[in-house]
Design a protein around this motif. Structure first.
Motif, PDB file in Angstrom:
ATOM      1  N   GLN A  98     115.845 -28.493   6.035  1.00  0.00           N
ATOM      2  CA  GLN A  98     114.581 -27.778   5.906  1.00  0.00           C
ATOM      3  C   GLN A  98     114.140 -27.225   7.256  1.00  0.00           C
ATOM      4  O   GLN A  98     114.312 -27.864   8.288  1.00  0.00           O
ATOM      5  CB  GLN A  98     113.521 -28.750   5.370  1.00  0.00           C
TER       6      GLN A  98
ATOM      7  N   THR B 157     107.733 -27.785   0.455  1.00  0.00           N
ATOM      8  CA  THR B 157     108.873 -28.696   0.318  1.00  0.00           C
ATOM      9  C   THR B 157     109.493 -28.734  -1.076  1.00  0.00           C
ATOM     10  O   THR B 157     110.718 -28.699  -1.219  1.00  0.00           O
ATOM     11  CB  THR B 157     108.441 -30.120   0.730  1.00  0.00           C
TER      12      THR B 157
ATOM     13  N   GLY C 253     112.090 -33.164  -3.348  1.00  0.00           N
ATOM     14  CA  GLY C 253     111.037 -32.383  -2.723  1.00  0.00           C
ATOM     15  C   GLY C 253     109.668 -32.699  -3.300  1.00  0.00           C
ATOM     16  O   GLY C 253     108.678 -32.827  -2.566  1.00  0.00           O
TER      17      GLY C 253
ATOM     18  N   GLN D  24     106.623 -34.392  -1.253  1.00  0.00           N
ATOM     19  CA  GLN D  24     105.366 -33.643  -1.152  1.00  0.00           C
ATOM     20  C   GLN D  24     104.190 -34.490  -1.639  1.00  0.00           C
ATOM     21  O   GLN D  24     103.104 -34.455  -1.064  1.00  0.00           O
ATOM     22  CB  GLN D  24     105.460 -32.364  -1.992  1.00  0.00           C
TER      23      GLN D  24
END
Length: 308
Positions: free
Chosen positions: A11, A58, A117, A121
């Motif tokens: 990322q 994310t 993700g 998050q």
């Protein structure tokens, strides 16, 4: 004959337009993006190819990055015939390495990082956590300073002179002050949506572990290097536990590269947007070949180079 590692960025490397030429120029690339759209219920081409706010969130970033890197890798292998001897990825990129090693299907890699993700998050509300890069300071000195600061951890051992720390916002701000006092050349607060690879994400990792119980894991056809241990993995029984721990553990990227160097790897092919990993490797050693594949032209150039 070269000993080749396929390596995949994590990322932060994402950018609008990534993979677009693979989608428009190859049936193989198009099929990967279209399949991701089908699996996840939203348009992956739209997410990856157009300017939008979601690409940096994310829960979307992770699936977008893995889809893009897998599409690039499949086209690369199809066009050149090149196969890796080992695979590794930085954080999120480890899932592409799992696909390259035959551990996880493309479908499972994409759906798992989408879940990962979302869990990451949700784990920590935006604004509670933070991350910072620490430049020109030995890892041992950073570890020493952080010992006295609760809720601050080393997130990434990237390369000599670049370490990333993560944790509660107040703890990371305090750590930056203490590290500069202790001799760090510079600290830079990072623009991220969460305290990734810190103890604050332990619960998210445990939930991911539960999700992974429903994912089919195969025995690696080639070794891959785990972020958590920086060691080669060849047994499927280790995979789920390592992936669950990876969410809240340090990413030992420099140590992973050194493990591959010790194994005789002399060619690293970075597959995905940007040249982040190439930059790290060049700070670790200048004695290897590093190739970037982020465009279709890059695949064509590699094909013409005659690398085997």
């Amino acid at each position: 004959m070269s000993k080749i590692a396929f390596i995949f960025p994590g990322q932060g490397a994402q950018k609008a337009g990534m993979g677009k030429d693979f989608y428009e120029g190859t049936e193989t690339g198009k099929a990967v993006f279209d399949r991701a759209s089908e699996l996840l219920g939203f348009s992956m081409p739209e997410l990856c190819f157009t300017e939008n706010d979601r690409l940096d969130i994310t829960e979307y970033t992770q699936a977008a990055m893995v889809t893009t890197s897998i599409a690039m890798m499949k086209v690369l292998m199809e066009e050149t015939g090149i196969r890796p001897d080992v695979a590794a990825g930085l954080s999120l990129g480890e899932y592409c390495a799992l696909y390259a090693a035959g551990v996880m299907s493309a479908d499972d890699a994409i759906t798992t990082v989408r879940k990962r993700g979302i869990l990451m998050q949700e784990a920590v509300p935006v604004g509670i956590g933070a991350m910072a890069a620490v430049l020109a300071m030995d890892a041992e000195k950073i570890e020493e300073v952080l010992k006295d600061i609760p809720d601050a951890w080393i997130a990434n051992y990237n390369c000599p002179g670049q370490i990333v720390i993560s944790g509660k916002k107040e703890a990371i701000e305090l750590a930056c002050e203490k590290l500069k006092e202790a001799g760090a050349k510079r600290t830079i607060m990072l623009n991220v949506s969460g305290p990734f690879h810190s103890g604050m994400l332990k619960e998210a990792g445990e939930k991911l572990g539960e999700f992974l119980d429903g994912v089919e894991i195969g025995r690696p056809e080639i070794p891959y290097v785990a972020n958590v241990t920086a060691s080669y993995v060849m047994e499927k029984e280790e995979v789920k536990d390592l992936l669950a721990k990876q969410v809240s553990s340090s990413v030992r990227w420099e140590q992973s590269v050194r493990a591959m160097l010790a194994d005789g790897v002399d060619t690293f092919i970075e597959i995905g947007p940007g040249k982040t990993l190439a930059g790290f490797i060049k700070k670790i050693t200048r004695d290897v070949k590093v190739i970037n594949i982020e465009t279709l032209d890059g695949v064509k150039a590699l094909k013409e180079s005659g690398l085997e």
